[in-house]
Design an enzyme around this catalytic site. Structure first.
Site, PDB file in Angstrom:
ATOM      1  N   ASP A 182       0.600  -0.973   0.037  1.00 57.07           N
ATOM      2  CA  ASP A 182      -0.045  -0.110   0.341  1.00 57.07           C
ATOM      3  C   ASP A 182       0.583   0.912   0.154  1.00 57.07           C
ATOM      4  O   ASP A 182       2.389   0.887   0.890  1.00 57.07           O
ATOM      5  CB  ASP A 182      -1.385   0.441   0.977  1.00 57.07           C
ATOM      6  CG  ASP A 182      -1.530   0.983   1.290  1.00 57.07           C
ATOM      7  OD1 ASP A 182      -2.592   1.016   0.150  1.00 57.07           O
ATOM      8  OD2 ASP A 182      -2.539   1.359   2.340  1.00 57.07           O
ATOM      9  N   HIS A 206       1.847   3.608  -8.651  1.00 54.93           N
ATOM     10  CA  HIS A 206       1.495   1.973  -9.448  1.00 54.93           C
ATOM     11  C   HIS A 206       2.672   1.489 -10.318  1.00 54.93           C
ATOM     12  O   HIS A 206       3.320   0.148 -10.136  1.00 54.93           O
ATOM     13  CB  HIS A 206       0.156   1.976 -10.294  1.00 54.93           C
ATOM     14  CG  HIS A 206      -0.443   2.550  -9.607  1.00 54.93           C
ATOM     15  ND1 HIS A 206      -1.083   1.862  -7.908  1.00 54.93           N
ATOM     16  CD2 HIS A 206      -1.766   2.898  -9.775  1.00 54.93           C
ATOM     17  CE1 HIS A 206      -2.370   2.465  -7.783  1.00 54.93           C
ATOM     18  NE2 HIS A 206      -2.531   3.485  -8.416  1.00 54.93           N
ATOM     19  N   SER A 260      -7.599  -5.295  -5.025  1.00 54.11           N
ATOM     20  CA  SER A 260      -8.512  -5.665  -4.406  1.00 54.11           C
ATOM     21  C   SER A 260     -10.141  -5.342  -5.244  1.00 54.11           C
ATOM     22  O   SER A 260     -10.998  -5.300  -6.046  1.00 54.11           O
ATOM     23  CB  SER A 260      -9.135  -5.575  -3.028  1.00 54.11           C
ATOM     24  OG  SER A 260      -9.330  -4.114  -3.248  1.00 54.11           O
ATOM     25  N   TRP A 277     -12.028  -1.320  -7.962  1.00 54.19           N
ATOM     26  CA  TRP A 277     -13.252  -1.182  -8.803  1.00 54.19           C
ATOM     27  C   TRP A 277     -13.819  -0.266  -8.630  1.00 54.19           C
ATOM     28  O   TRP A 277     -14.345   0.570  -9.559  1.00 54.19           O
ATOM     29  CB  TRP A 277     -14.177  -2.177  -9.452  1.00 54.19           C
ATOM     30  CG  TRP A 277     -13.259  -3.617  -9.450  1.00 54.19           C
ATOM     31  CD1 TRP A 277     -13.086  -4.939  -8.777  1.00 54.19           C
ATOM     32  CD2 TRP A 277     -12.422  -3.835 -10.825  1.00 54.19           C
ATOM     33  NE1 TRP A 277     -12.438  -5.918 -10.086  1.00 54.19           N
ATOM     34  CE2 TRP A 277     -12.681  -5.653 -10.860  1.00 54.19           C
ATOM     35  CE3 TRP A 277     -13.169  -3.739 -12.163  1.00 54.19           C
ATOM     36  CZ2 TRP A 277     -11.701  -6.871 -11.984  1.00 54.19           C
ATOM     37  CZ3 TRP A 277     -12.197  -4.191 -13.316  1.00 54.19           C
ATOM     38  CH2 TRP A 277     -11.346  -5.553 -12.862  1.00 54.19           C
ATOM     39  N   ARG A 301     -11.834   2.653  -7.999  1.00 51.46           N
ATOM     40  CA  ARG A 301     -11.911   3.800  -8.348  1.00 51.46           C
ATOM     41  C   ARG A 301     -11.847   4.315  -9.880  1.00 51.46           C
ATOM     42  O   ARG A 301     -12.603   3.595 -10.439  1.00 51.46           O
ATOM     43  CB  ARG A 301      -9.860   3.651  -8.395  1.00 51.46           C
ATOM     44  CG  ARG A 301      -9.864   2.710  -6.410  1.00 51.46           C
ATOM     45  CD  ARG A 301      -8.159   2.471  -6.521  1.00 51.46           C
ATOM     46  NE  ARG A 301      -8.247   2.130  -5.268  1.00 51.46           N
ATOM     47  CZ  ARG A 301      -6.494   2.389  -5.225  1.00 51.46           C
ATOM     48  NH1 ARG A 301      -4.938   2.424  -5.411  1.00 51.46           N
ATOM     49  NH2 ARG A 301      -6.630   1.626  -3.266  1.00 51.46           N
ATOM     50  N   LEU A 316      11.049 -20.208  -5.012  1.00 55.67           N
ATOM     51  CA  LEU A 316       9.640 -19.515  -4.588  1.00 55.67           C
ATOM     52  C   LEU A 316       8.932 -19.696  -5.788  1.00 55.67           C
ATOM     53  O   LEU A 316       8.832 -19.607  -6.161  1.00 55.67           O
ATOM     54  CB  LEU A 316      10.458 -18.012  -4.664  1.00 55.67           C
ATOM     55  CG  LEU A 316       9.024 -17.161  -4.327  1.00 55.67           C
ATOM     56  CD1 LEU A 316       9.493 -17.265  -2.463  1.00 55.67           C
ATOM     57  CD2 LEU A 316       9.609 -15.543  -5.013  1.00 55.67           C
TER      58      LEU A 316
HETATM   59  C1  IPE Z   1      -5.570  -2.598  -0.066  1.00 55.13           C
HETATM   60  O1  IPE Z   1      -5.012  -1.674  -0.256  1.00 55.13           O
HETATM   61  C2  IPE Z   1      -5.694  -3.209  -1.590  1.00 55.13           C
HETATM   62  C3  IPE Z   1      -4.162  -3.835  -2.832  1.00 55.13           C
HETATM   63  C4  IPE Z   1      -3.376  -3.493  -1.498  1.00 55.13           C
HETATM   64  C5  IPE Z   1      -4.155  -4.548  -3.471  1.00 55.13           C
HETATM   65  P1  IPE Z   1      -6.350  -0.267  -0.554  1.00 55.13           P
HETATM   66  O2  IPE Z   1      -5.546   1.056  -0.070  1.00 55.13           O
HETATM   67  O3  IPE Z   1      -7.159  -0.903  -1.416  1.00 55.13           O
HETATM   68  O4  IPE Z   1      -7.254  -0.215   0.923  1.00 55.13           O
HETATM   69  P2  IPE Z   1      -7.544   0.479   1.362  1.00 55.13           P
HETATM   70  O5  IPE Z   1      -8.907   0.627   0.731  1.00 55.13           O
HETATM   71  O6  IPE Z   1      -6.739   1.536   2.589  1.00 55.13           O
HETATM   72  O7  IPE Z   1      -8.229  -0.456   3.031  1.00 55.13           O
HETATM   73  C1  IPE Z   2      -2.254  -0.181  -3.519  1.00 52.27           C
HETATM   74  O1  IPE Z   2      -1.428   1.679  -3.501  1.00 52.27           O
HETATM   75  C2  IPE Z   2      -2.065  -0.419  -4.393  1.00 52.27           C
HETATM   76  C3  IPE Z   2      -3.596  -0.781  -4.410  1.00 52.27           C
HETATM   77  C4  IPE Z   2      -4.330  -0.477  -4.264  1.00 52.27           C
HETATM   78  C5  IPE Z   2      -3.420  -1.405  -7.058  1.00 52.27           C
HETATM   79  P1  IPE Z   2      -2.603   2.864  -3.234  1.00 52.27           P
HETATM   80  O2  IPE Z   2      -3.324   3.527  -4.413  1.00 52.27           O
HETATM   81  O3  IPE Z   2      -3.678   2.457  -2.168  1.00 52.27           O
HETATM   82  O4  IPE Z   2      -1.976   3.650  -2.546  1.00 52.27           O
HETATM   83  P2  IPE Z   2      -2.499   5.073  -1.153  1.00 52.27           P
HETATM   84  O5  IPE Z   2      -3.103   3.667  -0.038  1.00 52.27           O
HETATM   85  O6  IPE Z   2      -3.379   5.410  -2.098  1.00 52.27           O
HETATM   86  O7  IPE Z   2      -1.175   6.042  -1.197  1.00 52.27           O
HETATM   87 MG    MG Z   3      -3.799   2.813  -0.248  1.00 51.92          MG
END
Ligand code: IPE
Ligand code: IPE
Ligand code: MG
Length: 242
Positions: free
Chosen positions: A16, A33, A61, A65, A67, A127
């Site tokens: 994250d 990303h 996750s 979707w 987003r 791995l």
């Molecule tokens: C969790 O991160 C999902 C992934 C890392 C793919 P999110 O950024 O989606 O989680 P929340 O919204 O902070 O709970």
């Molecule tokens: C995690 O980073 C990657 C995915 C969920 C795809 P985020 O996109 O959630 O990054 P933050 O949490 O907004 O910084």
């Molecule tokens: Mg996040």
């Protein structure tokens, strides 16, 4: 007495902080990303170096979707590029790739790309890298319950024979040991619908490091922290049994 653990066999990561990392640089989220994908690639090498056997990374996750279309489309583009790269990396490094999550919601080329990755790397003995895409633990458990219900309906399974192992073997992670260590970058102390069934006794390590900044030294720190944890699995400390 010595409570030290060996290197974790299975490390699961909630990667994250890509968006925040990009924002700090006045760049679009997609930049974070892209950088994050490079770090996944490096972490696959690093985990192998440390003797970790299974690495599971949360890539997308079932809730992601929500987003913007722009962000989701950008992520799909990245998956396409990185699936190809991953095939090369896996072949060169004896890595076995698996995916968890419901791939039916992805465009056909991504779903079949994931099938190819699994098929062409299934005999590799290094791995095991598990990528969670369109993954949500509640969705996974719901799909598993449907499978079990269908087996009961056709008479292949009776309700008395439903054990924890029966449930586990219908999850996407069937055959994969439960994670020993879960690392979350970006500082949030929550599971975000990740591996709810499998993480029952997993040690949980949260770091403020944002995913694009995560390096071997951060992985080592988490592993060393894990090695000093005392795992009890609901029992009692060895020296306190009386
Ligand atoms: C969790 O991160 C999902 C992934 C890392 C793919 P999110 O950024 O989606 O989680 P929340 O919204 O902070 O709970
Ligand atoms: C995690 O980073 C990657 C995915 C969920 C795809 P985020 O996109 O959630 O990054 P933050 O949490 O907004 O910084
Ligand atoms: Mg996040």
């Amino acid at each position: 007495m010595n409570n030290e653990n060996a290197v974790p066999r299975h490390v699961a990561i909630i990667l994250d902080g890509n968006g925040r990392w990009a924002k700090q640089r006045n760049m679009p989220r997609s930049f974070g990303h892209k950088e994050g994908c490079k770090v996944i690639e490096q972490t696959v090498y690093d985990a192998g170096e440390l003797g970790i056997e299974y690495l599971t990374a949360y890539g997308f996750s079932t809730e992601n979707w929500k987003r913007s279309d722009e962000e989701v489309t950008g992520l799909m583009k990245l998956f396409r590029i990185y699936m190809k790269r991953l095939m090369g990396i896996a072949k060169e490094n004896n890595v076995r790739v698996k995916s968890i999550g419901d791939r039916r919601r992805f465009p056909e080329d991504i779903a079949s790309g994931l099938d190819d990755l699994e098929e062409q790397t299934k005999d590799n003995t290094g791995l095991t890298f598990i990528i969670a895409l369109n993954y949500g633990a509640r969705d996974e458990i719901t799909r598993a319950v449907k499978k079990v219900a269908e087996e009961v309906r056709v008479g292949a399974l009776s309700p008395e024979d439903i054990t924890e192992d029966v449930i586990a073997s219908r999850l996407d992670t069937a055959g994969i040991p439960d994670p020993d260590l879960l690392i979350r970058t970006g500082g949030e102390m929550r599971l975000s619908n990740y591996l709810l069934y499998q993480a029952a006794y997993t040690e949980f390590y949260v770091t403020d490091v944002l995913w694009p900044d995560f390096r071997m030294e951060d992985l080592k720190k988490a592993v060393e922290w894990y090695m000093h944890r005392e795992r009890r699995f609901g029992g009692v400390k060895q020296e306190q049994t009386t």
